[in-house]
Scaffold this active site. Sequence first.
Site, PDB file in Angstrom:
ATOM      1  N   ASP A  89       1.036  -0.905  -0.315  1.00  0.00           N
ATOM      2  CA  ASP A  89       0.011   0.359   0.042  1.00  0.00           C
ATOM      3  C   ASP A  89       1.032   1.029   0.471  1.00  0.00           C
ATOM      4  OD1 ASP A  89      -2.938   1.155   0.480  1.00  0.00           O
ATOM      5  OD2 ASP A  89      -1.466   1.968   1.606  1.00  0.00           O
TER       6      ASP A  89
HETATM    7  N1  LIG Z   1       1.892   2.987 -13.098  1.00  0.00           N
HETATM    8  C1  LIG Z   1       2.193   3.576 -11.284  1.00  0.00           C
HETATM    9  N2  LIG Z   1       1.591   3.129 -10.777  1.00  0.00           N
HETATM   10  C2  LIG Z   1       1.792   4.502  -9.425  1.00  0.00           C
HETATM   11  C3  LIG Z   1       2.890   5.401  -9.661  1.00  0.00           C
HETATM   12  N3  LIG Z   1       2.388   5.893  -8.289  1.00  0.00           N
HETATM   13  C4  LIG Z   1       2.077   5.138  -7.537  1.00  0.00           C
HETATM   14  N4  LIG Z   1       1.265   4.273  -8.335  1.00  0.00           N
HETATM   15  C5  LIG Z   1       0.353   2.792  -7.961  1.00  0.00           C
HETATM   16  O1  LIG Z   1      -0.967   4.208  -7.124  1.00  0.00           O
HETATM   17  C6  LIG Z   1      -0.997   3.523  -6.663  1.00  0.00           C
HETATM   18  C7  LIG Z   1      -1.368   3.401  -4.687  1.00  0.00           C
HETATM   19  O2  LIG Z   1      -2.721   3.329  -4.705  1.00  0.00           O
HETATM   20  P1  LIG Z   1      -3.135   1.269  -3.131  1.00  0.00           P
HETATM   21  O3  LIG Z   1      -4.388   2.318  -2.570  1.00  0.00           O
HETATM   22  O4  LIG Z   1      -1.593   1.361  -2.549  1.00  0.00           O
HETATM   23  O5  LIG Z   1      -3.293   0.574  -4.120  1.00  0.00           O
HETATM   24  P2  LIG Z   1      -4.387  -0.197  -5.727  1.00  0.00           P
HETATM   25  O6  LIG Z   1      -4.414   0.613  -6.569  1.00  0.00           O
HETATM   26  O7  LIG Z   1      -5.901   1.099  -4.514  1.00  0.00           O
HETATM   27  O8  LIG Z   1      -4.010  -1.653  -5.525  1.00  0.00           O
HETATM   28  P3  LIG Z   1      -4.374  -2.497  -4.751  1.00  0.00           P
HETATM   29  O9  LIG Z   1      -2.932  -2.765  -4.225  1.00  0.00           O
HETATM   30  O10 LIG Z   1      -4.823  -3.246  -5.534  1.00  0.00           O
HETATM   31  O11 LIG Z   1      -4.282  -1.699  -3.287  1.00  0.00           O
HETATM   32  C8  LIG Z   1      -0.980   1.834  -6.758  1.00  0.00           C
HETATM   33  O12 LIG Z   1      -2.081   1.217  -7.472  1.00  0.00           O
HETATM   34  C9  LIG Z   1       0.169   2.139  -6.994  1.00  0.00           C
HETATM   35  O13 LIG Z   1       1.098   1.177  -8.042  1.00  0.00           O
HETATM   36  C10 LIG Z   1       3.307   5.790 -10.837  1.00  0.00           C
HETATM   37  O14 LIG Z   1       4.262   6.615 -10.762  1.00  0.00           O
HETATM   38  N5  LIG Z   1       3.374   4.762 -11.374  1.00  0.00           N
END
Ligand SMILES: Nc1nc2c(ncn2[C@@H]2O[C@H](COP(=O)(O)OP(=O)(O)OP(=O)(O)O)[C@@H](O)[C@H]2O)c(=O)[nH]1
Length: 212
Positions: A89
């Site tokens: 996360d």
């Molecule tokens: N492609 C990309 N994704 C990013 C970047 N910075 C952050 N993220 C994404 O932002 C999201 C952060 O949200 P979280 O709540 O941690 O995760 P989520 O997308 O809900 O996915 P889960 O792991 O299923 O909880 C993650 O999917 C990270 O991979 C970036 O620079 N590039």
Amino acid sequence: MVQADAPAKHLWRNPLPLVLASKSQARRDLLTATGLPFECLDASIDERAVEDPLRRQGGQAADIAAHLARAKALAIGARRPDHLVIGADQVLSLEGALFSKPRDLDEAADHLARFSGKTHELHAALCVTRGGRVLFEGVPVARMRMRVLSPVFIKAYIEAAGTNALSSVGAYQLEHLGVHLFEEIEGDQSTILGLPLIPLLAFLRDEGSLLG
Ligand SMILES: Nc1nc2c(ncn2[C@@H]2O[C@H](COP(=O)(O)OP(=O)(O)OP(=O)(O)O)[C@@H](O)[C@H]2O)c(=O)[nH]1
């Protein structure tokens, strides 16, 4: 879905594949790049139910991210009790204020206006569990110094990025258009994208599943 033809399967000493408790395409792409065999399962936890009480208690970004990563890994671990399960996360902090993924493009533009000209931190929590036990936890941090963004630029950037600005915690994808936003970056690329690979692979080598 298990990566059957994992290119680095000859490095993998565990009879079972890894499990990634995530719906994040960026995390899936990062783990795919390691060449290790893994299965992806969406933890589908109610992140607000975990996060809101911690925020009300004044929880810090690293603690909140660590709680959420642990909750995701343990939720999927209940369905894969013999596998090593990875939860992750990311929480963004700016001068003490915490940010989650923007809900719409207006909020994405608002976030960028608030980040403009300042340095924010990305706290990328990682948790590995097996059989309901936490085997590894860590919260590497990346420091992102954003250049001063004009309102005209922010508008043009959001139009170009579109809904991709909603899929990440900082409203940017560093490996794509997000690179236009920064003056200086301190931290590992995988930490910024949301799955810190260096500490993950170090743990897997220490634990014996990955050839050292
Ligand atoms: N492609 C990309 N994704 C990013 C970047 N910075 C952050 N993220 C994404 O932002 C999201 C952060 O949200 P979280 O709540 O941690 O995760 P989520 O997308 O809900 O996915 P889960 O792991 O299923 O909880 C993650 O999917 C990270 O991979 C970036 O620079 N590039």
